[in-house]
Design an enzyme around this catalytic site. Structure first.
Site, PDB file in Angstrom:
ATOM      1  N   TRP B 102      -8.253  -5.066   3.408  1.00  0.00           N
ATOM      2  CA  TRP B 102      -7.327  -5.443   4.479  1.00  0.00           C
ATOM      3  C   TRP B 102      -7.396  -4.466   5.641  1.00  0.00           C
ATOM      4  CZ3 TRP B 102      -6.143 -10.192   4.975  1.00  0.00           C
ATOM      5  CH2 TRP B 102      -6.109 -11.014   3.840  1.00  0.00           C
ATOM      6  N   ASP B 172       0.638  -2.168   8.001  1.00  0.00           N
ATOM      7  CA  ASP B 172       0.594  -3.508   7.409  1.00  0.00           C
ATOM      8  C   ASP B 172       1.226  -3.422   6.025  1.00  0.00           C
ATOM      9  OD1 ASP B 172       0.093  -5.898   6.169  1.00  0.00           O
ATOM     10  OD2 ASP B 172      -2.093  -5.831   6.415  1.00  0.00           O
ATOM     11  N   LYS B 196       4.634 -12.428  -0.149  1.00  0.00           N
ATOM     12  CA  LYS B 196       4.636 -11.571  -1.329  1.00  0.00           C
ATOM     13  C   LYS B 196       6.088 -11.271  -1.741  1.00  0.00           C
ATOM     14  CE  LYS B 196       0.300 -10.510   0.452  1.00  0.00           C
ATOM     15  NZ  LYS B 196      -0.616 -11.304  -0.341  1.00  0.00           N
TER      16      LYS B 196
END
Lengths: 360, 360
Positions: B102, B172, B196
Site C-alpha cells: 500500500w 493511511d 475495515k
C-alpha cells in the site's frame, strides 16, 4: 410499519421489494454466512453479484459490446471533471448545451480543463424549454458534445437525442437513466448517479464507447482514468460493493416490471396524469414548455407562495413526503422515478385537488 | 441463519448488532416511512444521522476542533492522488516511507504529481520490519511525510508515530483506524477507507488539520478539493448516505464496547493469542519482526504450501472464511478487525491446532 410515498428528487424512493430482499439478506446472503457488505470484492460470490448486475444493466439499456460499463464512485459531480480529463485534449475544446442548473455545473467544471463552447442555452427564458437544435453552434472540432437529457431541478427533459455527427455525444442521464427507452448506440458516453433510478447514492454508472478509452490526460488521477477502471472490471480498488449489489436488485426488479419499454409507458402515464391535473387547475402551475416537461421531476407552484408551508404540512400528514421544490426554483417538486407507484401519483393528485378546493 | 467468522481483509466483517439494526430499519427508519438510503441528504433526518456520526467519530478518535472531518467517496486509492493535489506544490516534494504494497501504491500515484522522496524502505528485507526512524532521510522542505501505519497485505504495523517535526504527517490508516488509541494531534492528515473498521466500502474518512485546507492545485477536480468538501460539510454533492449511516451505527457500537481504549486492549489480546500460537507451533510461521506485527492482519504460512487448499477447505467447512492470503504474499491471512469477536480467534486457533495435529 408504514411506508410513505417519497417524492424526493434524490436520494429517492426505491422499490419496496428491493428493500425487503436487502433486509432479508442483510445478515446472511444466500447461506454465505455474510452480508454482501462483508464480502471480499474478489470473492466468487461478489464477482457473481457484480457481473449479473452489469449483464442486467446491459440487457435493460440495450448496451452492446462496443461499450464498457463501469461502476464508479464519486457521483455525477466527479464525472464533471472525469469527462474532460479523459476526453478533451489540453489544447482542445468541448461543446456544452446549457438547459439548467446541472448543465451549468458540468460546464463550470469542464471550463477548468479547457475551452468550453456553450453552443446553446435556454437560460434567458428561465430554462423552460430546450433550444431548437437547428440553432446550436456546434463544432466538428469539439472533443465531445455534452448535454443533460433531464434537468432534475428545473423539470426539463429532452424528447429527442441530439445529432452530434462525428463528435461523441456525452449525456448526464442521472435522473432519466432507465426511465424510458434510449438508443445507446447514438452516444459516446452516458453517465448516471445511481440515487434516482438505480440504487443508493455513492455509485455512478458510466457507459462508454470503447474507442474513447485510453485518452486520459497525464494529470488524471488513476481512479478517474476510464481505461484503468475498464481494464480492472471496476475493481481497480475496492468498489462500492453494497451499492452495486442494491443496483443489481433494482435491475432485477425492473426486468420483472417488463423492462424499460414497459416502465417508460408507466412513467409517461404517471407524469401525464399529474401535468393534466395541473393544467386543468387554476390553482397549480408548471412553467415548462409542454413538449419538454420531464417525466421524472414535476415542479409546480401554488397560486400563492404563502400557502406553501400549509401545503407541505398537509402532505406530510398524509405520508406524501419531500415535495418541497429546490431552493433555487421554489414551489413544489414531485419526483416520479421508476419506483414511485402510480398509486402514489393518484394519492398526490387527490391531495392537491382537496387542498385547492379548501384553500384555493 | 448461521453467521460465519469472516477473516476477510476488507470489505470485512461488521458487528452483528449493527447489521441487525440496519436490517430492522431497512424499510422504515424510526417511523420516517423511508429507508435511510431513500432520504434526501439535505433532510433533517439525514443531517442528524450525519452529524451524530461525525460527533461520535470525533469523540472516539479524540479529534479536536482544529481538524475537519470529511466523509468522502472513492476509497483510499483516490486519496493517493487527492493528497498531493491538495498538499504538494507543483514544484515541491513530499517524503514517503515504503513499508509494503500500500505504501508503494501511494508512492506511485504521488510521483505522478511531483517529486517523491522515499526516505526509508524495508522492501529489501521483504517488508518484514519498519525501518529505524533515526535512519530516515527526511527533509524539512517536504510538503508532508506520508506513511502507512498498518500494511494490510504484509501484516506490518508501526508501534510508534513518526516524529515529522514541522512537516505535516500524513497517514493511511485504512486498516488500523479506531483499532487502538492514536494521538491525532500529531498528524496533519489521517485517511481511512471505511471497509475495515468503519463500515461498508465506498466511503473514506479524512481527518485534516484545518490549516492544510485551501491549498489545492488549480487542476484538482472540485470533488477532490478538501476545502470545498469541508466548506460543504461533505455534502458538496450527494454523499454516500447509506454508508455514512452504517458508519454511524459502527461508531455507536464501538462506544458501547468502551471505545478505542477498550477495543485496543481486546485487539492486542486477540492478536497475541494467535501470534503466540503460531510461534509455539512448528507447523505455522509468521515472518514479521515481533515488535511490528499487525494487530489487525495476521499472515501466516503452513509448513508445506501443498496443504494450503486442504487447510482452506477445512476452514470453510467450519465457517472460518476468507483465510486465503493475498496473492502477492501467499499462505494465509487472518484479519482481526474490531468486529471479529475473540471467540472467532479461539475457533481459528482450535482449527489450526487440529489441522497441524492431523496433517503436520
Amino acid at each position: 410499519m408504514t411506508r410513505a410515498y417519497n417524492f424526493c428528487a434524490g436520494p429517492a424512493t426505491l422499490p419496496e421489494e428491493v428493500l425487503r430482499q436487502a433486509r432479508d439478506e442483510m445478515l446472511d446472503w444466500q447461506g454465505s454466512g455474510m452480508s454482501v457488505m462483508e464480502m471480499s470484492h474478489r470473492s466468487d460470490e461478489f464477482v457473481s453479484i457484480a457481473e449479473t448486475a452489469e449483464r442486467d444493466l446491459r440487457e435493460l439499456a440495450g448496451v452492446s459490446d462496443d461499450y464498457a460499463v463501469l461502476f464508479m464512485q464519486g457521483g455525477a459531480s466527479s464525472q464533471f471533471a472525469t469527462i474532460p480529463l479523459n476526453l478533451m485534449a489540453a489544447d482542445g475544446s468541448a461543446d456544452y448545451v446549457n438547459t439548467g442548473i446541472w448543465s451549468k455545473k458540468a460546464i463550470a467544471e469542464a471550463s477548468r480543463y479547457g475551452k468550453v463552447n456553450v453552443v446553446a442555452s435556454s437560460e434567458e427564458g428561465g430554462f423552460t424549454t430546450v433550444p431548437d437544435q437547428s440553432q446550436w453552434d456546434c463544432s466538428v472540432e469539439a472533443s465531445y458534445l455534452h448535454y443533460t437529457p433531464n434537468e432534475t431541478i428545473g423539470g426539463l427533459e429532452f424528447d429527442f437525442v441530439p445529432d452530434s455527427g462525428p463528435v461523441p455525444l456525452v449525456a448526464d442521464m442521472s435522473s432519466t437513466m432507465l426511465s424510458r427507452p434510449v438508443d445507446v448506440s447514438k452516444f459516446g458516453l452516458i453517465y448516471a448517479g445511481a440515487q434516482k433510478n438505480i440504487g443508493p447514492s455513492g455509485l455512478v454508472t458510466v457507459i462508454i464507447r470503447k474507442d474513447l478509452l485510453g485518452h486520459a490526460r497525464r494529470e488524471t488521477p488513476t481512479m478517474m482514468n476510464y481505461q484503468v477502471i475498464a481494464d480492472n472490471g471496476s475493481m481497480y480498488n475496492t468498489p462500492a460493493t453494497y451499492s452495486w449489489y442494491l443496483a443489481g436488485l433494482v435491475f432485477k426488479w425492473l426486468k420483472a416490471q417488463g423492462g424499460v419499454e414497459a416502465i417508460g409507458q408507466l412513467n409517461q402515464r404517471k407524469a401525464s396524469k399529474l401535468y393534466n391535473f395541473i393544467d386543468d387547475s387554476d390553482f397549480y402551475a408548471n412553467p415548462i414548455a409542454p413538449r419538454f416537461r420531464s417525466w421524472m421531476n414535476v415542479p409546480f407552484t401554488l397560486a400563492e407562495d404563502s400557502l406553501n408551508n400549509d401545503f407541505l404540512a398537509g402532505a406530510n400528514a398524509r405520508g406524501l413526503l419531500n415535495l418541497k421544490g429546490h431552493r433555487s426554483v421554489g414551489g413544489m417538486r414531485a419526483s416520479l422515478y421508476n419506483a414511485m407507484p402510480e398509486a402514489g401519483v393518484d394519492a398526490l393528485i387527490d391531495y392537491m385537488a382537496e387542498f385547492a378546493r379548501e384553500r384555493g
